[in-house]
Design a protein around this motif. Structure first.
Motif, PDB file in Angstrom:
ATOM      1  N   SER A 126      11.437  -9.815 -15.573  1.00 21.58           N
ATOM      2  CA  SER A 126      11.296  -9.158 -16.861  1.00 21.58           C
ATOM      3  C   SER A 126       9.977  -9.442 -17.570  1.00 21.58           C
ATOM      4  N   ARG A 127       9.372 -10.603 -17.315  1.00 17.77           N
ATOM      5  CA  ARG A 127       8.094 -10.870 -18.003  1.00 17.77           C
ATOM      6  C   ARG A 127       7.043  -9.834 -17.612  1.00 17.77           C
ATOM      7  N   LYS A 128       6.917  -9.600 -16.307  1.00 20.74           N
ATOM      8  CA  LYS A 128       5.941  -8.604 -15.845  1.00 20.74           C
ATOM      9  C   LYS A 128       6.405  -7.212 -16.252  1.00 20.74           C
ATOM     10  N   GLY A 129       7.725  -7.019 -16.174  1.00 15.81           N
ATOM     11  CA  GLY A 129       8.290  -5.709 -16.504  1.00 15.81           C
ATOM     12  C   GLY A 129       7.969  -5.262 -17.913  1.00 15.81           C
ATOM     13  N   LEU A 130       7.874  -6.211 -18.828  1.00  9.21           N
ATOM     14  CA  LEU A 130       7.572  -5.861 -20.231  1.00  9.21           C
ATOM     15  C   LEU A 130       6.224  -5.181 -20.352  1.00  9.21           C
TER      16      LEU A 130
ATOM     17  N   LEU B 178       1.056   1.876 -11.921  1.00 12.24           N
ATOM     18  CA  LEU B 178       1.165   3.328 -12.125  1.00 12.24           C
ATOM     19  C   LEU B 178       1.028   4.111 -10.819  1.00 12.24           C
ATOM     20  N   ASP B 179       0.395   3.469  -9.824  1.00 12.60           N
ATOM     21  CA  ASP B 179       0.193   4.153  -8.539  1.00 12.60           C
ATOM     22  C   ASP B 179       1.417   4.075  -7.630  1.00 12.60           C
ATOM     23  N   VAL B 180       2.467   3.374  -8.059  1.00 16.79           N
ATOM     24  CA  VAL B 180       3.639   3.157  -7.207  1.00 16.79           C
ATOM     25  C   VAL B 180       4.509   4.413  -7.105  1.00 16.79           C
ATOM     26  N   GLY B 181       4.725   5.086  -8.234  1.00 13.74           N
ATOM     27  CA  GLY B 181       5.682   6.191  -8.283  1.00 13.74           C
ATOM     28  C   GLY B 181       5.401   7.304  -7.285  1.00 13.74           C
ATOM     29  N   GLY B 182       4.139   7.683  -7.122  1.00 11.31           N
ATOM     30  CA  GLY B 182       3.778   8.806  -6.254  1.00 11.31           C
ATOM     31  C   GLY B 182       4.243   8.635  -4.813  1.00 11.31           C
ATOM     32  N   PRO B 183       3.813   7.533  -4.135  1.00  6.62           N
ATOM     33  CA  PRO B 183       4.248   7.355  -2.749  1.00  6.62           C
ATOM     34  C   PRO B 183       5.758   7.187  -2.597  1.00  6.62           C
ATOM     35  N   VAL B 184       6.413   6.520  -3.561  1.00 10.68           N
ATOM     36  CA  VAL B 184       7.868   6.343  -3.460  1.00 10.68           C
ATOM     37  C   VAL B 184       8.563   7.701  -3.575  1.00 10.68           C
TER      38      VAL B 184
ATOM     39  N   ILE C 119       6.994  -3.961 -10.188  1.00 11.88           N
ATOM     40  CA  ILE C 119       6.947  -5.307 -10.779  1.00 11.88           C
ATOM     41  C   ILE C 119       5.735  -6.116 -10.316  1.00 11.88           C
ATOM     42  N   GLU C 120       5.556  -6.260  -9.001  1.00  7.92           N
ATOM     43  CA  GLU C 120       4.485  -7.129  -8.477  1.00  7.92           C
ATOM     44  C   GLU C 120       3.198  -6.358  -8.181  1.00  7.92           C
ATOM     45  N   SER C 121       3.193  -5.071  -8.447  1.00  4.95           N
ATOM     46  CA  SER C 121       2.035  -4.266  -8.032  1.00  4.95           C
ATOM     47  C   SER C 121       0.826  -4.510  -8.935  1.00  4.95           C
ATOM     48  N   PRO C 122      -0.372  -4.668  -8.330  1.00  8.25           N
ATOM     49  CA  PRO C 122      -1.578  -4.784  -9.152  1.00  8.25           C
ATOM     50  C   PRO C 122      -1.905  -3.460  -9.852  1.00  8.25           C
TER      51      PRO C 122
ATOM     52  N   GLY D 265       0.844  -1.195   0.000  1.00  6.86           N
ATOM     53  CA  GLY D 265       0.000   0.000   0.000  1.00  6.86           C
ATOM     54  C   GLY D 265       0.878   1.243   0.000  1.00  6.86           C
ATOM     55  N   PRO D 266       0.255   2.432  -0.064  1.00  2.69           N
ATOM     56  CA  PRO D 266       1.022   3.684  -0.116  1.00  2.69           C
ATOM     57  C   PRO D 266       1.969   3.869   1.069  1.00  2.69           C
TER      58      PRO D 266
END
Length: 355
Positions: free
Chosen positions: A323-327, A266-272, A260-263, A129-130
């Motif tokens: 890398s599979r998910k990363g693609l 796109l929402d990951v970048g903001g909190p990081v 990578i594992e996030s459902p 989560g955030p």
């Protein structure tokens, strides 16, 4: 030498002997731990404590100065309150030891360390989560700022100019991109490399320098529960990719791996970003390059994994995990474009900061 030939393959009795001879400890529990090209064992001695015996592959064992510095860095961070592993000194007071073994390819020298075992589960196994993403960004920035204070006569060994995993090495990917022949993703990857050369390289002098951990990924970060629905970071592992770089590189690498594992990648970048900037606010050049650097790391991960699979087909499953998910993520980021992705990241970071 191929990775296969340099990877150690010690038996339990050899591990028992090392632990006794070098550290004076009696191993009562020995359990193998996963590793890419080294060999790791969980060791619980009857004298108490929990450790990881790390036996480096014979190729990397030649880089004694680099490994010594990584080990000192871990101790330095630990002394300043960061959850890094520390190395237990041998009976003669050394933090590491070069040992000879025959693992089926003739006698070779392997570097051995006994590191503290850190409890926790990898971040890859939880839904982030955030709150925990904010903490990851904050921890990455804290680590780089603390390492700035480290004084050591040998830090120049971390320049590692041709190290392929450095983000300054993106142009070197051109030598490997042929492994993507026939793959529609090749066009995007070539496009990212070109954008890196045109958009990012001229800005390098404006980025602030530091020592990077370089692999702040979801398998190298441990967490443990902190109340009913929260987690806290309990461990930072694997300093093998440490090198001189820039603060913004660490942030880009962290965002990429947390996606990578996030459902909802796109929402990951903001909190990081919000967590990172609570310690180390970005300047304009760094902020303007973040999107291309995240995409560049995706390209590195995919091209180098594909290249390594050609060398080691037996390891395909392990090598292609990221890398599979990363693609899919890379495709989506490229499709949305820089302006839209930055809008999502920076607006979300702004909102989190105001809470």
């Amino acid at each position: 030498m191929s990775t296969k030939e340099s990877k150690p393959n010690l038996s339990h009795s050899q591990v028992t002997d090392i632990v006794k001879r070098l550290y004076g400890l009696t191993a009562s529990v020995i359990r193998p731990l996963p590793s890419y090209d080294d060999q790791n064992f969980y060791v619980a001695p009857s004298e108490g404590g929990e450790y990881v015996l790390k036996v480096m592959n014979s190729a990397d064992s030649e880089n004694v100065a680099v490994i010594e510095l990584q080990t000192q860095s871990m101790n330095f961070l630990h002394q300043r309150g960061l959850p890094a592993q520390t190395a237990l000194p041998t009976l003669t007071g050394q933090l590491m030891s070069l040992e000879e073994f025959d693992c089926g390819f003739g006698t070779q020298i392997y570097l051995v360390r006994l590191l503290t075992y850190l409890p926790g589960t990898t971040i890859a196994k939880i839904t982030c989560g955030p709150q925990i993403l904010y903490d990851v960004g904050k921890m990455a920035a804290t680590l780089d700022t603390v390492l700035l204070q480290m004084e050591h006569p040998n830090t120049s060994v971390l320049q590692r100019e041709d190290f392929i995993w450095k983000l300054t090495s993106i142009p070197l990917l051109n030598q490997y991109v042929h492994v993507m022949d026939g793959d529609p993703m090749q066009k995007i990857i070539k496009g990212v490399i070109e954008k890196y050369q045109v958009q990012v390289m001229p800005k390098l002098p404006l980025f602030r320098k530091c020592i990077n951990h370089g692999d702040f990924n979801d398998h190298n970060l441990l967490v443990k529960p902190d109340g009913p629905s929260k987690y806290k970071i309990s461990g930072i592992l694997d300093f093998a990719d440490m090198s001189y770089g820039y603060f913004i590189f660490e942030l880009a690498i962290t965002i990429m791996y947390m996606m990578i594992e996030s459902p909802n990648p796109l929402d990951v970048g903001g909190p990081v970003v919000a967590g990172w900037e609570s310690v180390f606010p970005l300047n304009e050049a760094e902020r303007d390059s973040l999107y291309w650097l995240v995409l560049s790391r995706f390209c590195q991960s995919f091209v180098l994994a594909r290249y390594t699979v050609i060398q080691q087909p037996e390891n395909e499953e392990y090598l292609m995990i990221t890398s599979r998910k990363g693609l899919r993520h890379l495709s989506r980021l490229w499709e949305l474009g820089k302006d839209e992705v930055e809008r999502i990241w920076f607006q979300s970071a702004q909102q989190i900061r105001q809470i």
